[in-house]
Design an enzyme around this catalytic site. Sequence first.
Site, PDB file in Angstrom:
ATOM      1  N   GLY A  64       7.699   2.932  -7.131  1.00  0.00           N
ATOM      2  CA  GLY A  64       9.013   2.682  -7.329  1.00  0.00           C
ATOM      3  C   GLY A  64       9.509   1.692  -6.782  1.00  0.00           C
ATOM      4  O   GLY A  64       8.814   0.589  -6.011  1.00  0.00           O
ATOM      5  N   CYS A  91       1.597   3.113  -4.300  1.00  0.00           N
ATOM      6  CA  CYS A  91       2.474   2.062  -3.902  1.00  0.00           C
ATOM      7  C   CYS A  91       3.699   2.777  -3.070  1.00  0.00           C
ATOM      8  O   CYS A  91       3.538   3.056  -1.878  1.00  0.00           O
ATOM      9  CB  CYS A  91       3.108   1.508  -5.265  1.00  0.00           C
ATOM     10  SG  CYS A  91       3.859  -0.012  -4.904  1.00  0.00           S
ATOM     11  N   TYR A  92       4.650   2.854  -3.620  1.00  0.00           N
ATOM     12  CA  TYR A  92       5.939   3.354  -2.835  1.00  0.00           C
ATOM     13  C   TYR A  92       5.400   4.794  -2.500  1.00  0.00           C
ATOM     14  O   TYR A  92       5.877   5.520  -1.267  1.00  0.00           O
ATOM     15  CB  TYR A  92       7.231   3.563  -3.892  1.00  0.00           C
ATOM     16  CG  TYR A  92       8.259   4.143  -3.295  1.00  0.00           C
ATOM     17  CD1 TYR A  92       9.034   3.266  -2.274  1.00  0.00           C
ATOM     18  CD2 TYR A  92       8.994   5.333  -3.275  1.00  0.00           C
ATOM     19  CE1 TYR A  92      10.434   3.855  -1.658  1.00  0.00           C
ATOM     20  CE2 TYR A  92       9.910   5.658  -2.698  1.00  0.00           C
ATOM     21  CZ  TYR A  92      10.563   5.114  -1.986  1.00  0.00           C
ATOM     22  OH  TYR A  92      11.911   5.751  -1.135  1.00  0.00           O
ATOM     23  N   HIS A 178      -1.833  -0.437  -7.738  1.00  0.00           N
ATOM     24  CA  HIS A 178      -1.413   0.158  -8.789  1.00  0.00           C
ATOM     25  C   HIS A 178      -2.631   0.546  -9.484  1.00  0.00           C
ATOM     26  O   HIS A 178      -3.113  -0.513 -10.570  1.00  0.00           O
ATOM     27  CB  HIS A 178      -0.650  -0.593  -9.604  1.00  0.00           C
ATOM     28  CG  HIS A 178       1.118  -0.479  -9.289  1.00  0.00           C
ATOM     29  ND1 HIS A 178       1.726   0.752  -9.654  1.00  0.00           N
ATOM     30  CD2 HIS A 178       1.623  -1.410  -8.521  1.00  0.00           C
ATOM     31  CE1 HIS A 178       3.034   0.315  -8.891  1.00  0.00           C
ATOM     32  NE2 HIS A 178       2.926  -0.776  -8.292  1.00  0.00           N
ATOM     33  N   GLU A 180      -3.188   2.403 -12.001  1.00  0.00           N
ATOM     34  CA  GLU A 180      -2.919   2.777 -13.263  1.00  0.00           C
ATOM     35  C   GLU A 180      -3.062   1.727 -14.242  1.00  0.00           C
ATOM     36  O   GLU A 180      -3.009   1.942 -15.459  1.00  0.00           O
ATOM     37  CB  GLU A 180      -1.666   3.739 -13.398  1.00  0.00           C
ATOM     38  CG  GLU A 180      -0.454   3.010 -13.037  1.00  0.00           C
ATOM     39  CD  GLU A 180       0.009   2.725 -11.927  1.00  0.00           C
ATOM     40  OE1 GLU A 180       1.206   2.099 -11.529  1.00  0.00           O
ATOM     41  OE2 GLU A 180      -0.892   2.934 -10.979  1.00  0.00           O
ATOM     42  N   SER A 232       7.006  14.391 -42.693  1.00  0.00           N
ATOM     43  CA  SER A 232       7.867  12.846 -42.974  1.00  0.00           C
ATOM     44  C   SER A 232       6.762  12.031 -43.373  1.00  0.00           C
ATOM     45  O   SER A 232       6.936  10.811 -44.023  1.00  0.00           O
ATOM     46  CB  SER A 232       8.270  12.235 -41.668  1.00  0.00           C
ATOM     47  OG  SER A 232       7.456  11.855 -40.882  1.00  0.00           O
ATOM     48  N   GLY A 233       5.392  12.010 -43.227  1.00  0.00           N
ATOM     49  CA  GLY A 233       4.232  11.324 -43.440  1.00  0.00           C
ATOM     50  C   GLY A 233       4.100  10.334 -42.233  1.00  0.00           C
ATOM     51  O   GLY A 233       2.818   9.843 -42.325  1.00  0.00           O
ATOM     52  N   GLY A 234       4.726  10.336 -41.282  1.00  0.00           N
ATOM     53  CA  GLY A 234       4.366   9.524 -40.055  1.00  0.00           C
ATOM     54  C   GLY A 234       3.094  10.565 -39.396  1.00  0.00           C
ATOM     55  O   GLY A 234       2.713  11.666 -39.697  1.00  0.00           O
ATOM     56  N   VAL A 235       2.599   9.753 -38.304  1.00  0.00           N
ATOM     57  CA  VAL A 235       1.506  10.527 -37.572  1.00  0.00           C
ATOM     58  C   VAL A 235       1.766  11.928 -36.829  1.00  0.00           C
ATOM     59  O   VAL A 235       1.240  12.961 -37.092  1.00  0.00           O
ATOM     60  CB  VAL A 235       1.040   9.382 -36.637  1.00  0.00           C
ATOM     61  CG1 VAL A 235      -0.238  10.197 -35.776  1.00  0.00           C
ATOM     62  CG2 VAL A 235       0.355   8.269 -37.218  1.00  0.00           C
ATOM     63  N   ASP A 236       2.938  11.907 -36.111  1.00  0.00           N
ATOM     64  CA  ASP A 236       3.074  13.127 -35.539  1.00  0.00           C
ATOM     65  C   ASP A 236       3.558  14.313 -36.438  1.00  0.00           C
ATOM     66  O   ASP A 236       3.262  15.194 -36.272  1.00  0.00           O
ATOM     67  CB  ASP A 236       4.690  12.770 -34.708  1.00  0.00           C
ATOM     68  CG  ASP A 236       4.542  11.551 -33.864  1.00  0.00           C
ATOM     69  OD1 ASP A 236       3.303  11.003 -33.593  1.00  0.00           O
ATOM     70  OD2 ASP A 236       5.742  10.803 -33.432  1.00  0.00           O
ATOM     71  N   SER A 237       4.145  14.137 -37.581  1.00  0.00           N
ATOM     72  CA  SER A 237       4.689  15.189 -38.396  1.00  0.00           C
ATOM     73  C   SER A 237       3.366  15.622 -39.100  1.00  0.00           C
ATOM     74  O   SER A 237       3.363  16.707 -39.556  1.00  0.00           O
ATOM     75  CB  SER A 237       5.767  14.955 -39.331  1.00  0.00           C
ATOM     76  OG  SER A 237       5.383  13.885 -40.261  1.00  0.00           O
ATOM     77  N   ALA A 238       2.549  14.463 -39.399  1.00  0.00           N
ATOM     78  CA  ALA A 238       1.160  14.724 -40.245  1.00  0.00           C
ATOM     79  C   ALA A 238       0.264  15.694 -39.387  1.00  0.00           C
ATOM     80  O   ALA A 238      -0.200  16.647 -39.770  1.00  0.00           O
ATOM     81  CB  ALA A 238       0.504  13.521 -40.655  1.00  0.00           C
ATOM     82  N   LYS A 384       0.902   9.693 -27.819  1.00  0.00           N
ATOM     83  CA  LYS A 384       0.699   9.121 -29.132  1.00  0.00           C
ATOM     84  C   LYS A 384      -1.048   9.244 -29.369  1.00  0.00           C
ATOM     85  O   LYS A 384      -1.501   9.627 -30.457  1.00  0.00           O
ATOM     86  CB  LYS A 384       1.135   8.114 -29.252  1.00  0.00           C
ATOM     87  CG  LYS A 384       0.533   7.546 -30.671  1.00  0.00           C
ATOM     88  CD  LYS A 384       1.598   8.147 -31.903  1.00  0.00           C
ATOM     89  CE  LYS A 384       2.862   7.863 -31.867  1.00  0.00           C
ATOM     90  NZ  LYS A 384       3.792   8.589 -33.331  1.00  0.00           N
TER      91      LYS A 384
END
Length: 529
Positions: A64, A91-92, A178, A180, A232-238, A384
């Site tokens: 943080g 870290c914090y 960090h 990550e 919609s044709g996007g990755v998420d909706s597909a 994603k």
Amino acid sequence: MTDPTPAAPTEQRPVLVVDFGAQYAQLIARRVREAGVYSEIVPHSATAAEIAAKSPVGIILSGGPSSVYDEGAPALDAGVFDLGVPTLGICYGFQVMAQTLGGEVANTGLREYGATNATVVTQGTLLDGQPAEQNVWMSHGDQVARAPEGFEVLARTEHTPVAAFADDARRFYGVQWHPEVKHSDHGQRVIENFLHKAAGLPADWNSGNVIAEQVERIRAQVGTGRVLSALSGGVDSAVSTALVHEAVGDQLVAVFIDHGLLRQGEREQVENDYVASTGVRLVTVDARQQFLDALAGVSDPEQKRKIIGREFIRSFEKVQSELVAEAASEGDPIRFLVQGTLYPDVVESGGGSGTANIKSHHNVGGLPEDLQFELVEPLRTLFKDEVRAIGRELGLPEEIVGRQPFPGPGLGIRIVGEVTSDRLEILRHADAIARAELTKAGLDGEIWQCPVVLLADVRSVGVQGDGRTYGHPIVLRPVSSEDAMTADWTRLPYDVLARISNRITNEVSEVNRVVLDVTSKPPGTIEWE
């Protein structure tokens, strides 16, 4: 409106990432997922009882921007350390752990930022298998000067005598750096050692298990009901559509709304390629004029998002009324709507960890209050990269699974100003040129996405032929990212940028200038609106 948030989106018990305001809290959560363990983000204000109620199998305290000595600095309910849950401080969060458990945090004025050499004194469980000298990424002004009683010091740096510590008996661990971020050479190994060796957690969060669990949950939620999908044709909706189709088959009808805000060739890709690969029943609605009429005269980006979300749902409701008659003799009415909501959508819209509302996402904040559907959101817990992996597991074509992210409101929020038919054609043409040149140069795998933005309310002076022109500027926004929570602008080769610029200014009417956006996120978002 039916509450779209399920009480428990998965049966997996989570590792909870406690967010102290770090821009990397989401990245920590992703790193835990990459290690095969499910994670969720919670705010630092969560009480010990609230955290216990989530039945965590591990806790990670994020970094943080504050000092533990700042007035009003983010604090943690000390009762969290009495829950008997393996905990890692970063870290914090490392300093909060040290201070809360009786150690000493000093403000010596010796700060460490960026690449720093760390010396491993004792490997222990946390640093097992790591070299004695390693490069780590630091970002702190305070130091842990003395570890709490019962802790063993594992590492130090030139200015930080306690850079990592461990209490194996209580399964408490911490690092000042960090782990990550990729800049820490052995960072992911630190996280994996905590998860698998210290906490004893199996690596059982993977695409196959996610699909199996979500299929079961979708069937339990939907029963024999009929489902519409917002394709919609996007990755998420597909992927969300394919996943629901995997669960309920012909109970699903995928509805594709052509709102006129699509990129070049996207309608054809949905109607041909996607249907061929999935066998999903598709109904296409031509609503281009409906959306243009609703957006007429509107320039405010939040209002545009809300309008597009509202009209999207209205279009679905109209289709529903037409399909209900068809379904009446066969079973339940259509009561469910599939949405491709992802975990970053939930977090950025203020629904994940008490974060500020950055924008109203089309598939979260843009929904009308009088929504008549119950939402099915099988990707709500996913990032994603996990969605793409699930799409590949389900057999979707790489052209769809690997395509660049595209916002639900489409080109409507890539036109800065009012959305009109002429402006859409200008932007659609410019976008197609940019995408074609990036693909031709083999750069699709190196960038997260490249929004192309039309500054429709701006006119710039140019010289084309023998006269002056007053055209619109086009903005190229190539970015590199792992999850869209943070991003950096992509350093595209100059020759590629030159070809894109030359083609756009030569081939697209009304455009006489192409500019490059070199802003990272934060402070700028990926989309301009």
